[in-house]
Design an enzyme around this catalytic site. Sequence first.
Site, PDB file in Angstrom:
ATOM      1  N   LYS A   9      21.932  38.478  51.285  1.00 54.40           N
ATOM      2  CA  LYS A   9      22.816  37.506  50.637  1.00 54.40           C
ATOM      3  C   LYS A   9      22.937  37.820  49.142  1.00 54.40           C
ATOM      4  O   LYS A   9      22.170  38.637  48.609  1.00 54.40           O
ATOM      5  CB  LYS A   9      22.256  36.103  50.885  1.00 54.40           C
ATOM      6  CG  LYS A   9      22.243  35.718  52.386  1.00 54.40           C
ATOM      7  CD  LYS A   9      21.609  34.346  52.616  1.00 54.40           C
ATOM      8  CE  LYS A   9      21.644  33.966  54.089  1.00 54.40           C
ATOM      9  NZ  LYS A   9      21.043  32.640  54.335  1.00 54.40           N
ATOM     10  N   TYR A  49      29.580  30.876  59.850  1.00 57.80           N
ATOM     11  CA  TYR A  49      28.734  29.685  59.879  1.00 57.80           C
ATOM     12  C   TYR A  49      29.434  28.511  60.565  1.00 57.80           C
ATOM     13  O   TYR A  49      29.231  27.351  60.176  1.00 57.80           O
ATOM     14  CB  TYR A  49      28.328  29.296  58.455  1.00 57.80           C
ATOM     15  CG  TYR A  49      27.208  30.148  57.861  1.00 57.80           C
ATOM     16  CD1 TYR A  49      26.020  30.368  58.570  1.00 57.80           C
ATOM     17  CD2 TYR A  49      27.319  30.707  56.594  1.00 57.80           C
ATOM     18  CE1 TYR A  49      24.989  31.124  58.024  1.00 57.80           C
ATOM     19  CE2 TYR A  49      26.286  31.470  56.040  1.00 57.80           C
ATOM     20  CZ  TYR A  49      25.125  31.669  56.766  1.00 57.80           C
ATOM     21  OH  TYR A  49      24.094  32.411  56.219  1.00 57.80           O
ATOM     22  N   PHE A  57      25.112  20.359  53.538  1.00 52.99           N
ATOM     23  CA  PHE A  57      24.906  21.488  52.624  1.00 52.99           C
ATOM     24  C   PHE A  57      25.955  22.579  52.792  1.00 52.99           C
ATOM     25  O   PHE A  57      25.907  23.597  52.096  1.00 52.99           O
ATOM     26  CB  PHE A  57      23.498  22.073  52.805  1.00 52.99           C
ATOM     27  CG  PHE A  57      23.206  22.585  54.194  1.00 52.99           C
ATOM     28  CD1 PHE A  57      23.612  23.849  54.598  1.00 52.99           C
ATOM     29  CD2 PHE A  57      22.513  21.791  55.108  1.00 52.99           C
ATOM     30  CE1 PHE A  57      23.353  24.314  55.882  1.00 52.99           C
ATOM     31  CE2 PHE A  57      22.245  22.251  56.397  1.00 52.99           C
ATOM     32  CZ  PHE A  57      22.671  23.520  56.778  1.00 52.99           C
ATOM     33  N   ARG A  85      14.477  38.599  63.321  1.00 55.98           N
ATOM     34  CA  ARG A  85      14.190  37.235  62.873  1.00 55.98           C
ATOM     35  C   ARG A  85      12.729  37.103  62.439  1.00 55.98           C
ATOM     36  O   ARG A  85      12.415  36.364  61.507  1.00 55.98           O
ATOM     37  CB  ARG A  85      14.496  36.219  63.990  1.00 55.98           C
ATOM     38  CG  ARG A  85      15.956  36.178  64.405  1.00 55.98           C
ATOM     39  CD  ARG A  85      16.808  35.375  63.475  1.00 55.98           C
ATOM     40  NE  ARG A  85      16.537  33.956  63.549  1.00 55.98           N
ATOM     41  CZ  ARG A  85      17.300  33.015  62.974  1.00 55.98           C
ATOM     42  NH1 ARG A  85      18.378  33.354  62.274  1.00 55.98           N
ATOM     43  NH2 ARG A  85      16.998  31.742  63.080  1.00 55.98           N
ATOM     44  N   THR A  91      13.604  29.954  58.211  1.00 54.62           N
ATOM     45  CA  THR A  91      14.752  29.636  57.350  1.00 54.62           C
ATOM     46  C   THR A  91      14.300  29.059  56.011  1.00 54.62           C
ATOM     47  O   THR A  91      14.796  29.453  54.954  1.00 54.62           O
ATOM     48  CB  THR A  91      15.655  28.587  58.048  1.00 54.62           C
ATOM     49  OG1 THR A  91      15.962  29.056  59.359  1.00 54.62           O
ATOM     50  CG2 THR A  91      16.934  28.363  57.266  1.00 54.62           C
ATOM     51  N   ARG A 102      11.401  36.462  53.696  1.00 55.50           N
ATOM     52  CA  ARG A 102      11.556  35.195  52.973  1.00 55.50           C
ATOM     53  C   ARG A 102      10.219  34.694  52.451  1.00 55.50           C
ATOM     54  O   ARG A 102      10.135  34.137  51.341  1.00 55.50           O
ATOM     55  CB  ARG A 102      12.207  34.149  53.879  1.00 55.50           C
ATOM     56  CG  ARG A 102      13.697  34.406  54.111  1.00 55.50           C
ATOM     57  CD  ARG A 102      14.181  33.646  55.309  1.00 55.50           C
ATOM     58  NE  ARG A 102      15.626  33.697  55.511  1.00 55.50           N
ATOM     59  CZ  ARG A 102      16.213  33.311  56.639  1.00 55.50           C
ATOM     60  NH1 ARG A 102      15.496  32.861  57.648  1.00 55.50           N
ATOM     61  NH2 ARG A 102      17.528  33.395  56.759  1.00 55.50           N
ATOM     62  N   ASN A 112      17.673  31.873  50.216  1.00 61.45           N
ATOM     63  CA  ASN A 112      16.676  32.507  51.084  1.00 61.45           C
ATOM     64  C   ASN A 112      16.976  33.976  51.395  1.00 61.45           C
ATOM     65  O   ASN A 112      16.467  34.539  52.356  1.00 61.45           O
ATOM     66  CB  ASN A 112      16.432  31.672  52.352  1.00 61.45           C
ATOM     67  CG  ASN A 112      17.661  31.530  53.232  1.00 61.45           C
ATOM     68  OD1 ASN A 112      18.731  32.030  52.896  1.00 61.45           O
ATOM     69  ND2 ASN A 112      17.503  30.867  54.363  1.00 61.45           N
ATOM     70  N   HIS A 115      20.169  37.012  55.851  1.00 61.34           N
ATOM     71  CA  HIS A 115      20.641  36.433  57.108  1.00 61.34           C
ATOM     72  C   HIS A 115      20.306  37.376  58.255  1.00 61.34           C
ATOM     73  O   HIS A 115      20.388  38.588  58.099  1.00 61.34           O
ATOM     74  CB  HIS A 115      22.166  36.234  57.086  1.00 61.34           C
ATOM     75  CG  HIS A 115      22.743  36.070  58.470  1.00 61.34           C
ATOM     76  ND1 HIS A 115      22.721  34.865  59.131  1.00 61.34           N
ATOM     77  CD2 HIS A 115      23.275  36.965  59.337  1.00 61.34           C
ATOM     78  CE1 HIS A 115      23.251  35.035  60.350  1.00 61.34           C
ATOM     79  NE2 HIS A 115      23.593  36.299  60.497  1.00 61.34           N
ATOM     80  N   GLU A 126      28.922  38.425  65.385  1.00 64.14           N
ATOM     81  CA  GLU A 126      28.824  38.660  63.945  1.00 64.14           C
ATOM     82  C   GLU A 126      29.151  40.102  63.585  1.00 64.14           C
ATOM     83  O   GLU A 126      29.813  40.366  62.581  1.00 64.14           O
ATOM     84  CB  GLU A 126      27.422  38.268  63.456  1.00 64.14           C
ATOM     85  CG  GLU A 126      27.197  36.754  63.526  1.00 64.14           C
ATOM     86  CD  GLU A 126      25.797  36.303  63.138  1.00 64.14           C
ATOM     87  OE1 GLU A 126      25.603  35.085  62.980  1.00 64.14           O
ATOM     88  OE2 GLU A 126      24.889  37.156  63.010  1.00 64.14           O
TER      89      GLU A 126
END
Length: 149
Positions: A9, A49, A57, A85, A91, A102, A112, A115, A126
């Site tokens: 990100k 998303y 948010f 993951r 998250t 993270r 964070n 993704h 995706e």
Amino acid sequence: TERTFIAVKPDGVQRGLFPEILSRFFNKGYKLVAIKLTMANEPLLREHYADLQSKPFFPSLLSYMLSGPVLATVWEGKDVVKQGRILLGATNPLASAPGTIRGDFAVDMGRNIIHGSDSVETAEKEIALWFKKEELVDYKPTLYSWIYE
Ligand code: GTP
Ligand code: MG
């Protein structure tokens, strides 16, 4: 073989954390099949998303993801969605273990840094959303026989 979509990100890019992040996937044994530094745009993010559109948010998530370039990548290998993951961590950085990306580099859920696709089906969607077919390359890594039985 299984593929996943991993994106550093804007905060991870601006903080220069992407070489470290790429290293973690390479070191684990995964194969990079696509990579590009790109600015996201609102329609793309609304689709990416889509499941979060109604969350309070969501507007701040949009502006966060539009605040700078994203490093979009696709990785291939055994159980890469689930393992990806695990490499990312939870998250919320508060809940992500040290040793995860993270857990090691983030403190705030809204910053964070990375993704990762949450299922094989999501990964396929995706990858198709962020990349053109011809941007995914096909090659045989020379180290494969040292990584897979
Ligand atoms: P991604 O890999 O980015 O999809 O994260 P995730 O799958 O671990 O979480 P999820 O898809 O539920 O949320 C997507 C992103 O929205 C998260 O990575 C956060 O950046 C952000 N987010 C999720 N929940 C919250 C929240 O409660 N507050 C804020 N500020 N951001 C959130
Ligand atoms: Mg998610």
